[in-house]
Scaffold this motif. Structure first.
Motif, short mmCIF file in Angstrom:
data_model
loop_
_atom_site.label_atom_id
_atom_site.label_comp_id
_atom_site.label_asym_id
_atom_site.label_seq_id
_atom_site.Cartn_x
_atom_site.Cartn_y
_atom_site.Cartn_z
N ILE A 37 0.81 -1.23 0.00
CA ILE A 37 0.00 0.00 0.00
C ILE A 37 0.85 1.28 0.00
N PRO A 38 1.84 1.40 0.91
CA PRO A 38 2.61 2.66 0.91
C PRO A 38 3.24 2.96 -0.45
N ARG A 39 3.79 1.93 -1.06
CA ARG A 39 4.42 2.14 -2.36
C ARG A 39 3.39 2.58 -3.41
N LEU A 40 2.24 1.88 -3.43
CA LEU A 40 1.21 2.21 -4.43
C LEU A 40 0.74 3.65 -4.26
N MET A 41 0.59 4.05 -2.99
CA MET A 41 0.12 5.41 -2.75
C MET A 41 1.17 6.43 -3.15
N ALA A 42 2.42 6.12 -2.84
CA ALA A 42 3.48 7.07 -3.15
C ALA A 42 3.63 7.25 -4.66
N GLU A 43 3.45 6.17 -5.40
CA GLU A 43 3.67 6.25 -6.85
C GLU A 43 2.49 6.86 -7.60
N ALA A 44 1.31 6.81 -6.96
CA ALA A 44 0.09 7.16 -7.70
C ALA A 44 0.14 8.54 -8.37
N PRO A 45 0.46 9.60 -7.63
CA PRO A 45 0.40 10.93 -8.27
C PRO A 45 1.29 11.01 -9.51
N LYS A 46 2.46 10.40 -9.42
CA LYS A 46 3.37 10.44 -10.56
C LYS A 46 2.78 9.70 -11.76
N ARG A 47 2.19 8.56 -11.48
CA ARG A 47 1.61 7.78 -12.59
C ARG A 47 0.51 8.57 -13.30
N VAL A 48 -0.31 9.24 -12.49
CA VAL A 48 -1.41 10.00 -13.09
C VAL A 48 -0.86 11.18 -13.89
N ALA A 49 0.10 11.89 -13.28
CA ALA A 49 0.68 13.05 -13.95
C ALA A 49 1.25 12.62 -15.30
N GLU A 50 1.89 11.47 -15.31
CA GLU A 50 2.47 10.99 -16.57
C GLU A 50 1.39 10.72 -17.61
N MET A 51 0.31 10.10 -17.16
CA MET A 51 -0.78 9.79 -18.10
C MET A 51 -1.32 11.07 -18.71
N VAL A 52 -1.56 12.05 -17.84
CA VAL A 52 -2.14 13.29 -18.32
C VAL A 52 -1.16 14.01 -19.23
N ALA A 53 0.11 14.00 -18.83
CA ALA A 53 1.12 14.70 -19.65
C ALA A 53 1.25 14.05 -21.02
N ARG A 54 1.14 12.75 -21.05
CA ARG A 54 1.32 12.04 -22.32
C ARG A 54 0.17 12.35 -23.29
N GLY A 55 -1.01 12.64 -22.72
CA GLY A 55 -2.16 12.97 -23.56
C GLY A 55 -2.58 11.78 -24.39
N ALA A 56 -3.25 12.05 -25.47
CA ALA A 56 -3.73 10.97 -26.33
C ALA A 56 -2.56 10.40 -27.12
N THR A 57 -2.66 9.11 -27.39
CA THR A 57 -1.64 8.49 -28.22
C THR A 57 -2.25 8.14 -29.57
N PRO A 58 -1.42 8.14 -30.61
CA PRO A 58 -1.97 7.79 -31.92
C PRO A 58 -2.46 6.36 -31.91
N PRO A 59 -3.52 6.09 -32.62
CA PRO A 59 -4.09 4.74 -32.61
C PRO A 59 -3.11 3.71 -33.15
N ALA A 60 -3.16 2.54 -32.55
CA ALA A 60 -2.32 1.45 -33.02
C ALA A 60 -2.88 0.94 -34.33
N GLU A 61 -2.03 0.34 -35.11
CA GLU A 61 -2.56 -0.33 -36.27
C GLU A 61 -3.33 -1.53 -35.75
N ARG A 62 -4.49 -1.77 -36.27
CA ARG A 62 -5.29 -2.85 -35.69
C ARG A 62 -4.62 -4.18 -35.91
N ARG A 63 -4.39 -4.84 -34.78
CA ARG A 63 -3.73 -6.12 -34.90
C ARG A 63 -4.71 -7.25 -34.80
N GLN A 64 -5.95 -6.95 -34.72
CA GLN A 64 -6.93 -8.00 -34.49
C GLN A 64 -7.14 -8.83 -35.77
N ARG A 65 -7.49 -10.08 -35.53
CA ARG A 65 -7.63 -11.01 -36.65
C ARG A 65 -8.98 -10.85 -37.34
#
Ligand code: SF4
Lengths: 559, 440
Positions: free
Chosen positions: A298-326
């Motif tokens: 728990i302590p580790r997960l809580m400590a890392e959380a803000p950074k993980r979210v900030a990274e997600m938001v900073a990264r913004g949208a990503t270009p779509p992957a080429e569809r790999r589905q069969r």
């Protein structure tokens, strides 16, 4: 001062027996010392209380008192027996006492019962078993102190290690897309090794183990298990629970092969963007953490959380992957919509012309599609499940038009399957018309209702609704081509004739719609259901059957 | 790929689904064989730091998906790593976790692979193995694919305690925009189908139990089983422009039309690999919380939708105070309420009095006239109720209810994270079992 000794800290039966005697003998709670087996003898302890007089009345208590007392007896508060004795004493005169939750003694007993229940619930929730191998003939239960469980120095790998190993097989090749079927299945043998025992260390706040052992028996009847607590231990080997002395934490196994997976799961199921540590602590107080393998993360997960979210938001949208589905075998309507046909195609081809060229089932399907495609549906349609379309053969003897689908029709997507529909069906049969000769539909194709909590109250369609659905109804009449139309009730009459007309005056007469097609109005079967007294119900029903019979006769006579 | 890695990917892919409860099903246990029990009460075996209850092993069979829902981390165009469990792996994980008392059972969902039928068939296989091969008596929640074959649905209902189909977004138009392959109409039809089957199974069981009594000890008639814990759904909040009023309207409609056990609201939460249509933003957690409270007022406190919304502005709930307090602040003429005389309906309107407390007050009123200390013994927050009630020894200070700054006076001191009396504590995260310990 008297003193009484109970056999165990949670000895409800002993308390009850003793308290009854005390109340019958008229001894007040202040004069009794309650002791539990093993307690030191008090210096100024009193003797046993006198036996109650032979003619004393059995004490009385409301039905929910024993349950309350049973729970309170498990509380660790040393004053619990005195408190309960006091309640039983007062209950002899204050019958409604337990209803007064604001009474200090009742409030206290309720709080204690609540604490005990909570403790039990937390035990069901937070107790963790660890699997160990026990050598043949190893002591089962009860076990001698101080080390009640034989924990092998070099524990054989628990069975779970095998399942982990199994899963470690290289599956990568097929899994690239996550879609490939994983390797052929191994034979299903998923039972714990016969010599394994599941052992848990738990620290309850109250004296609850004896009472809660049953929960673990019901849940894990086919396993062998032990629950160790500081005060008592419970051991199950498939027959009965044996209780032994208390244990120490070190008596329980220190690890389990499945814990790595469990901790990985715990860490992955946590959403760092929703950090709410207070909510977590309210339900899983810190005092439990030391016995929960997952809590160390728990302590580790809580400590890392803000950074993980900030990274997600900073990264913004990503270009779509080429569809790999069969290859996808999806029905057409599930595929992403294709570019629309050029606008106006429909407009140049009148709806009637379009349906003329379609065969009957296609025409029906097209009607439904076109209805659904309208973007000007009445707003209440959003609450309905689906449009309910007509059912029956083309060129029927009679085409019945009702008002709108009801609750059951809306759920099932079929017309006339609710109470009114069933009545209509019965009347039809009595009128000598077979279902194969009838087509049924509604003037309005969606269920209009007022939501009232659990029930949906039918709401009559208004003039605007009838007008909206009318073109669809006319188109339907156009491709069904019945010998005779029968309108049931005012809505259908209005939809077919194009204006408001009184059903009661016109029922039973043969009329023509604006196109010159013959139709025959009668009442709606739901009208029969609404009639209050059985006599008029029977009379009106007969009239309805008569109408249907006459309609059929008329239709047979028509060209 | 290692099992652990798969578990990480497929749990991560499942974590955005809020519906992880395990309550309200039939009673079963393993004394006659098998493994596990359900006793009506859902159990949360752990809480994650997001405050959510962990009751079930909640995973996807695979996070590969041919659909492309913009809000979903598993959409076809996302760059996320894909994995897939074999049926056996999920079965083993469930049993291994269950034996150690980590979980109540399994919540299995999946991305759509190959076809709806194929996907549903895989989900059903897991449930069938657990029930039939291993005699698993714990809780099973299966996600239902709306288009799957009715025979598969029937089998799913035979094994699962709960089935669910997510409506995902409050309005068909938003679904069309963000989840182009999904069809709001189809989802409703599927829910209607589930309701019909659940109702039929319930009726058949009721009839069978009547016959059983009539036969006095005759063999138990086997009634068809179909999802005894009913169906639920989830709606994502904040991914489209729907107002709270719309969301509540849709959810009460869903409750009424399909007898849902729960409509879960899930604040749209940023995902690591966001679609351009929905760039990442902080999840509207407070809004989600207020929606749950409003929903509670609608279903259990006798509030009507306009009343709940009256506390807010422009179809949105007041974020600062709970909807019951917001209503009270706008309807001050209805207060103070005399705790010793008011009827149940009015007591339920007092901010700070929960339904359970109200019932206790009414029972106790028969033998006592309430003073503030009596209320305190019922664990009522006096600070919260004081402006709105009168008791034997209390009347709100003159003019308190007329003060313009009453709102600031009653604002929760500990900010928005306060636990208040409308919702049983931690409702967001727990199965419905809680009234037992709730601070109400
Ligand atoms: S169907 Fe949509 S919501 Fe479901 S997994 Fe696939 S992309 Fe995600």
């Amino acid at each position: 001062m008297y003193s009484l000794r109970l056999a165990a800290p949670d000895d409800f039966d002993g308390w009850r027996e003793a308290a009854r005697g005390l109340v019958m003998a008229g001894i007040p709670p202040e004069e009794v010392d309650w002791l539990v087996e093993g307690d030191p003898v008090p210096l100024f302890g009193g003797g046993a209380p006198p036996a109650p007089p032979a003619d004393a009345l059995q004490p009385r208590a409301p039905r929910d008192f024993p349950e309350l007392a049973r729970l309170v007896c498990r509380h660790r508060d040393p004053a619990r027996f005195t408190l309960l004795h006091g309640l039983l004493h007062r209950l002899q005169r204050e019958r409604g006492l337990l209803d007064d939750a604001a009474d200090p003694a009742v409030a206290r007993a309720n709080a204690m019962a609540r604490a005990v229940r909570r403790d039990a619930h937390k035990m069901h929730a937070f107790l963790r078993f660890r699997e160990v191998r026990v050598e043949d003939g190893a002591p089962a239960a009860p076990l001698p102190p101080p080390s009640p469980i034989a924990v092998p120095n070099d524990p054989a790998p628990a069975r779970n290690a095998r399942s982990v190993a199994l899963a470690l097989r290289d599956l990568g090749r097929l899994e690239e897309a996550g879609e490939a079927e994983p390797l052929p299945e191994a034979p299903p043998v998923i039972a714990p090794a016969p010599d394994s025992r599941f052992v848990a260390w738990f620290e309850p706040e109250h004296h609850i183990l004896r009472a809660e052992a049953g929960f673990f028996v019901r849940r894990f009847a086919m396993l062998r298990w032990s629950i160790l607590t500081p005060e008592l231990s419970a051991h199950w080997d498939g027959q009965e629970v044996a209780f032994g002395p208390g244990a120490r934490r070190a008596d329980a196994p220190a690890e389990d092969a499945a814990e790595g997976l469990w901790r990985a799961y715990f860490a992955s199921i946590f959403n760092p963007a929703r950090l709410k540590p207070d909510a977590m602590r309210a339900e899983m107080p810190k005092k439990y953490w030391r016995n929960l393998p997952e809590a160390q993360d728990i302590p580790r997960l809580m400590a890392e959380a803000p950074k993980r979210v900030a990274e997600m938001v900073a990264r913004g949208a990503t270009p779509p992957a080429e569809r790999r589905q069969r290859t996808v075998h999806l029905p057409a309507h599930l595929r992403a919509p294709q570019p629309e046909a050029p606008a106006g195609v429909e407009a140049v081809m009148p709806a009637d012309l379009l349906t003329e060229t379609l065969d009957f089932p296609e025409a029906q399907a097209a009607l439904r599609r076109d209805l659904l495609a309208r973007n000007d549906l009445p707003p209440w349609v959003a609450n309905a499940t689906q449009p309910v379309m007509g059912e029956g053969p083309q060129h029927p003897l009679l085409m019945f038009i009702g008002e709108q689908p009801g609750d059951e029709e809306d759920l099932k997507g079929q017309p006339f399957v609710g109470p009114a529909g069933r009545l209509w069906n019965k009347a039809l049969e009595e009128a000598g018309v077979s279902r194969g000769e009838a087509y049924v539909t509604n003037a309005v194709k969606h269920f209009k209702f007022t939501p009232t909590g659990k029930r949906r109250l039918h709401q009559s369609p208004d003039a605007g609704d009838i007008t909206f659905y009318r073109p669809f109804l006319l188109r339907e009449i156009g491709f069904v081509q019945p010998r005779l139309i029968v309108t049931l009730g005012a809505t259908a009459l209005r939809a077919v004739s194009g204006r408001a007309m009184p059903v009661t005056k016109l029922r039973g007469s043969l009329l023509r719609d604006p196109e010159g097609r013959p139709f025959y109005p009668t009442v709606h079967p739901s009208y029969l259901l609404r009639l209050p007294d059985p006599a008029s119900k029977a009379r009106e029903y007969d009239r309805f059957v008569e109408d249907l019979g006459q309609a059929a006769a008329t239709a047979r006579g028509l060209p | 790929m290692e099992l652990r890695e798969k578990l990480e990917i497929l749990a991560d892919a499942a974590k955005y689904d809020a519906s992880c409860a395990s309550s309200g099903t039939e009673k079963r246990d393993s004394r006659e064989g098998g493994l596990g029990s359900t006793e009506g009460m859902g159990i949360c075996h752990a809480y994650a730091p997001d405050g959510r209850c962990i009751s079930l092993l909640k995973v996807l069979l695979t996070n590969a998906c041919v659909f492309d829902c913009a809000y979903c981390i598993n959409r076809a165009s996302s760059n996320v790593r894909r994995a897939r469990f074999s049926v056996r792996e999920i079965v083993e994980l469930t049993l291994d976790f269950y034996r150690r008392n980590y979980i109540e059972g399994l919540f299995l969902s999946s991305g759509i692979i190959r076809s709806p039928d194929y996907t549903m068939e895989q989900l059903v296989r897991v449930a069938r193995e657990l029930r039939e091969t291993h005699g698993f008596k714990g809780y099973i929640h299966l996600k239902t694919i709306p288009d799957a074959d009715p025979a598969l649905l029937a089998e799913a209902g035979r094994h699962a305690d709960r089935l669910s189909i997510n409506v995902e977004l409050p309005q068909p138009a938003s679904l069309k925009a963000l989840a182009p392959e999904k069809d709001a109409g189809q989802i409703r039809v599927a829910m209607a189908g589930l309701r019909t089957r659940i109702d039929e199974a319930k009726e058949a069981r009721a009839e069978a139990s009547v016959t059983r009594v009539a036969l006095a000890g005759g063999r138990r008639a086997a009634a068809p089983r179909f999802a005894p814990a009913g169906q639920s759904t989830q709606m994502i909040v904040g991914a489209d422009a729907s107002t709270d009023a719309t969301i509540l309207d849709v959810s009460s409609n869903l409750y009424g039309s399909y007898r849902l056990k729960r409509v879960y609201f899930s604040a749209y939460s940023p995902i690591p690999d966001a679609a351009a249509a929905l760039p990442p933003a902080a999840p509207p957690l407070v809004r989600e919380h207020r929606l749950y409270q409003a929903d509670w007022l609608l279903r259990f406190y006798g509030f009507t939708a306009p009343e709940v919304m009256a506390g807010g502005e422009g179809g949105m709930l007041d974020l600062e105070v709970d909807p019951k307090l917001a209503w009270a602040l706008k309807h001050r003429a209805a207060f103070p309420v005399d705790v010793n005389r008011a009827d149940r309906e009015m007591l339920l309107r007092v901010p700070g009095l929960g339904a359970k407390t109200v019932d206790r007050i009414i029972a106790a009123r028969r033998v006592r006239s309430f003073r503030m200390a009596d209320l305190a013994r019922l664990r009522v927050s006096l600070r919260k109720v004081a402006p709105f009630i009168t008791a034997l020894d209390h009347h709100p200070r003159g003019g308190l209810l007329d003060r313009a700054d009453l709102r600031t006076l009653v604002l929760p001191r500990d900010g928005l994270a306060e636990r208040n009396a409308i919702l049983p504590a931690g409702l967001l995260a727990r199965p419905v079992q809680l009234p037992l310990f709730a601070h109400v």
